[in-house]
Enzyme design. Structure first.
Site, PDB file in Angstrom:
ATOM      1  N   ASP A 256      -8.792  -5.017  -2.017  1.00  0.00           N
ATOM      2  CA  ASP A 256      -8.086  -5.233  -0.754  1.00  0.00           C
ATOM      3  C   ASP A 256      -8.280  -4.085   0.240  1.00  0.00           C
ATOM      4  OD1 ASP A 256      -6.231  -6.762   0.937  1.00  0.00           O
ATOM      5  OD2 ASP A 256      -4.977  -4.984   0.705  1.00  0.00           O
TER       6      ASP A 256
ATOM      7  N   HIS B  88      -9.005 -10.411  -0.779  1.00  0.00           N
ATOM      8  CA  HIS B  88      -8.962 -10.144   0.675  1.00  0.00           C
ATOM      9  C   HIS B  88     -10.167 -10.860   1.281  1.00  0.00           C
ATOM     10  CE1 HIS B  88      -8.702  -7.269   4.271  1.00  0.00           C
ATOM     11  NE2 HIS B  88      -9.947  -7.713   4.367  1.00  0.00           N
TER      12      HIS B  88
ATOM     13  N   HIS C  12       0.926   3.696   8.408  1.00  0.00           N
ATOM     14  CA  HIS C  12       0.066   4.614   9.157  1.00  0.00           C
ATOM     15  C   HIS C  12       0.958   5.537   9.968  1.00  0.00           C
ATOM     16  CE1 HIS C  12      -3.718   2.648   8.204  1.00  0.00           C
ATOM     17  NE2 HIS C  12      -3.202   1.480   8.541  1.00  0.00           N
TER      18      HIS C  12
ATOM     19  N   HIS D 214       0.868  -1.195   0.000  1.00  0.00           N
ATOM     20  CA  HIS D 214       0.000   0.000   0.000  1.00  0.00           C
ATOM     21  C   HIS D 214       0.897   1.235   0.000  1.00  0.00           C
ATOM     22  CE1 HIS D 214      -3.717  -2.294   0.892  1.00  0.00           C
ATOM     23  NE2 HIS D 214      -2.881  -3.109   1.511  1.00  0.00           N
TER      24      HIS D 214
ATOM     25  N   HIS E  13      -2.800 -12.679   1.996  1.00  0.00           N
ATOM     26  CA  HIS E  13      -2.500 -12.792   3.440  1.00  0.00           C
ATOM     27  C   HIS E  13      -3.296 -13.851   4.197  1.00  0.00           C
ATOM     28  CE1 HIS E  13      -6.025 -10.194   3.539  1.00  0.00           C
ATOM     29  NE2 HIS E  13      -5.351  -9.111   3.186  1.00  0.00           N
TER      30      HIS E  13
ATOM     31  N   ASP F 181       2.212  -6.975   2.531  1.00  0.00           N
ATOM     32  CA  ASP F 181       1.027  -6.198   2.921  1.00  0.00           C
ATOM     33  C   ASP F 181       1.446  -4.944   3.689  1.00  0.00           C
ATOM     34  OD1 ASP F 181      -1.553  -5.332   3.162  1.00  0.00           O
ATOM     35  OD2 ASP F 181      -2.232  -6.908   4.514  1.00  0.00           O
TER      36      ASP F 181
ATOM     37  N   PHE G  93      -6.000  -0.608  11.429  1.00  0.00           N
ATOM     38  CA  PHE G  93      -5.329  -1.880  11.178  1.00  0.00           C
ATOM     39  C   PHE G  93      -4.163  -1.654  10.214  1.00  0.00           C
ATOM     40  CE2 PHE G  93      -9.680  -3.118  12.240  1.00  0.00           C
ATOM     41  CZ  PHE G  93      -9.510  -4.230  13.046  1.00  0.00           C
ATOM     42  N   GLY G  94      -3.064  -2.383  10.397  1.00  0.00           N
ATOM     43  CA  GLY G  94      -2.006  -2.353   9.381  1.00  0.00           C
ATOM     44  C   GLY G  94      -0.618  -2.144   9.941  1.00  0.00           C
TER      45      GLY G  94
END
Ligand SMILES: [Zn+2]
Ligand SMILES: [Zn+2]
Length: 436
Positions: free
Chosen positions: A153, A180, A312, A63, A233, A308, A326-327
């Site tokens: 995703d 996803h 952030h 991302h 994932h 993935d 999330f992430g």
């Protein structure tokens, strides 16, 4: 003329069954010769007797956040993070602002990368317009513009009829759907894997079935309606079993796993006292599930290791566990983490690692990459398998720092990253434009 001679490295290229001590000669942007004791002049000679020479690694799940959240990651910073992580090609997910669902968006990514990027970027377009799950995109037009795959995703495709049509249309262009898998009703407001630790901590849970029921549905859909399905994932043992059985029946399906799901478990949420850098989708799971992932990695059920990488800002992550996004990021930690915890521990060989991080992503995405074959573009990653170091996020090229691997002691690192015959990263530093 730009030429590089890489001397006496252990050249591993699963695409041609190569694993030997050899020299590699690159001229302009092409791999010209691989042999013992090449005697040629070169503008740069790399002594590689302690290094592994691999095809440039490919991260098929990244991302980049540009356009829309350039405070988290940009094409400039993300491609440098990729190069520092040994990735010469990355595939960026479409959940930017705006969503990558049109020709214009794909052109924007290509032109920004041409101007500012240092690795190859292959855009992934969304399956549905605006990723709202209602109307499918113009698949043919987007493939023509350069989309190499389709994915919603970040969100699942909840409507099975939409997924059916996406599989049918994309099969005409031989591009995969990157899936996803998450049943949103089952996942609901959950923030961590349902189980013992979750009940101990009293946080809302996401049952493993939120993933595996959608894997089961989409295995059925691809078996009935055709197309190519790649499950993103995977994290649950049940998903590994479903995919293993489907592959045995000859279903057109592949899948990936992340370094964090291979090496971390839900107990870390408790151990780190609710560090939000353990909050990710799918969530970190139990040790039993992790063991199933390792088995799936070993026996080839799992084709790909992908990061993935989901940046952030510290500000966004600095919230209560239930409220944080999330992430996790992963491009700059993938190689050291996999070498340390998965290769040096004997789960898979370094050859298998390269297969899952270069050969297989190229095969699934039909890219003329992930190989050191003579005449191909010289994308090469040099790995130092024995280098000891500690992960420090302050050294990252990514704009974000949301890693669960801060302070991890590692054995194994990326030494040099060569993209199109140019050294982009070497010994801990991105080579500047002037030096290149
Ligand atoms: Zn996802
Ligand atoms: Zn993702």
């Amino acid at each position: 003329m730009n030429s590089i001679l890489i001397k006496k490295g252990r050249v591993i290229d699963p695409s041609q069954g190569l694993d030997d001590i050899l020299d590699v000669y690159i001229s302009n942007d092409i791999i010209k010769q691989i042999a013992q004791n090449i005697n040629r002049k070169a503008s740069l000679i790399i002594e590689a007797d302690h290094l592994i020479v691999a095809p440039g690694l490919i991260d098929m799940h990244t991302h980049l956040r540009e356009p829309g959240r350039e405070d988290e990651e940009t094409i400039y910073s993300g491609t440098r993070a990729a190069a520092a992580g040994g990735f010469t090609s990355i595939c960026c997910m479409p959940n930017t602002r705006p969503i990558c669902d049109s020709r214009t968006n794909i052109k924007y990514i290509h032109s920004r990368n041409l101007e500012l990027g240092v690795v190859n970027i292959y855009p992934i377009a969304s399956i549905t317009v605006g990723q709202v799950g209602e109307e499918i995109v113009e698949f043919g037009d987007l493939v023509d513009a350069g989309a190499i795959a389709f994915s919603d995703d970040g969100l699942p495709v909840m409507n099975a009829e939409i997924m059916r049509r996406a599989l049918e249309y994309t099969s005409m262009f031989d591009v995969p759907i990157l899936d996803h898998c998450e049943d949103r009703n089952l996942a609901s407001e959950g923030v961590m894997h349902s189980g013992y630790i979750q009940s101990l901590l009293g946080l809302p849970g996401i049952p493993g079935a939120a993933e595996s029921t959608q894997v089961a549905r989409d295995v059925e859909l691809v078996e009935f309606f055709g197309g190519r399905l790649h499950i993103c994932h995977i994290s649950i043992g049940a998903s590994v079993h479903l995919i293993r059985r489907a592959k045995k029946r000859g279903v057109n399906i592949t899948c990936e796993v992340t370094p964090h799901h291979l090496t971390l478990i839900d107990a870390l949420v408790k151990e780190t006292n609710f560090d939000t850098n353990t909050k990710v989708k799918p969530p970190l799971v139990s040790e039993e599930n992790r063991q199933e992932l390792l088995r799936g990695l070993q026996d080839g059920t799992i084709d790909v290791i992908a990061t993935d990488h989901a940046p952030h800002t510290a500000k966004d992550k600095d919230k209560e566990y239930v409220d944080a996004p999330f992430g996790l990021i992963g491009m700059e930690t993938a190689v050291p983490v996999i070498l340390t915890d998965i290769v040096h521990t004997g789960v898979i060989s370094v050859n298998q690692m390269i297969e899952k991080m270069a050969t297989n992503p190229a095969r699934i995405l039909r890219l003329d990459k992930g190989t050191l074959k003579i005449g191909t573009t010289a994308d090469v990653t040099l790995l130092d398998p024995d280098k000891r170091h500690t992960i420090k996020s302050t050294a990252f090229y990514s704009l974000s720092r949301n890693t669960p691997f801060e302070g991890k002691k590692c054995k194994g690192a990326v030494d040099t990253t060569i993209v199109g015959g140019n050294v982009i990263y070497s010994k801990g530093k991105i080579v500047s434009d002037e030096e290149r």
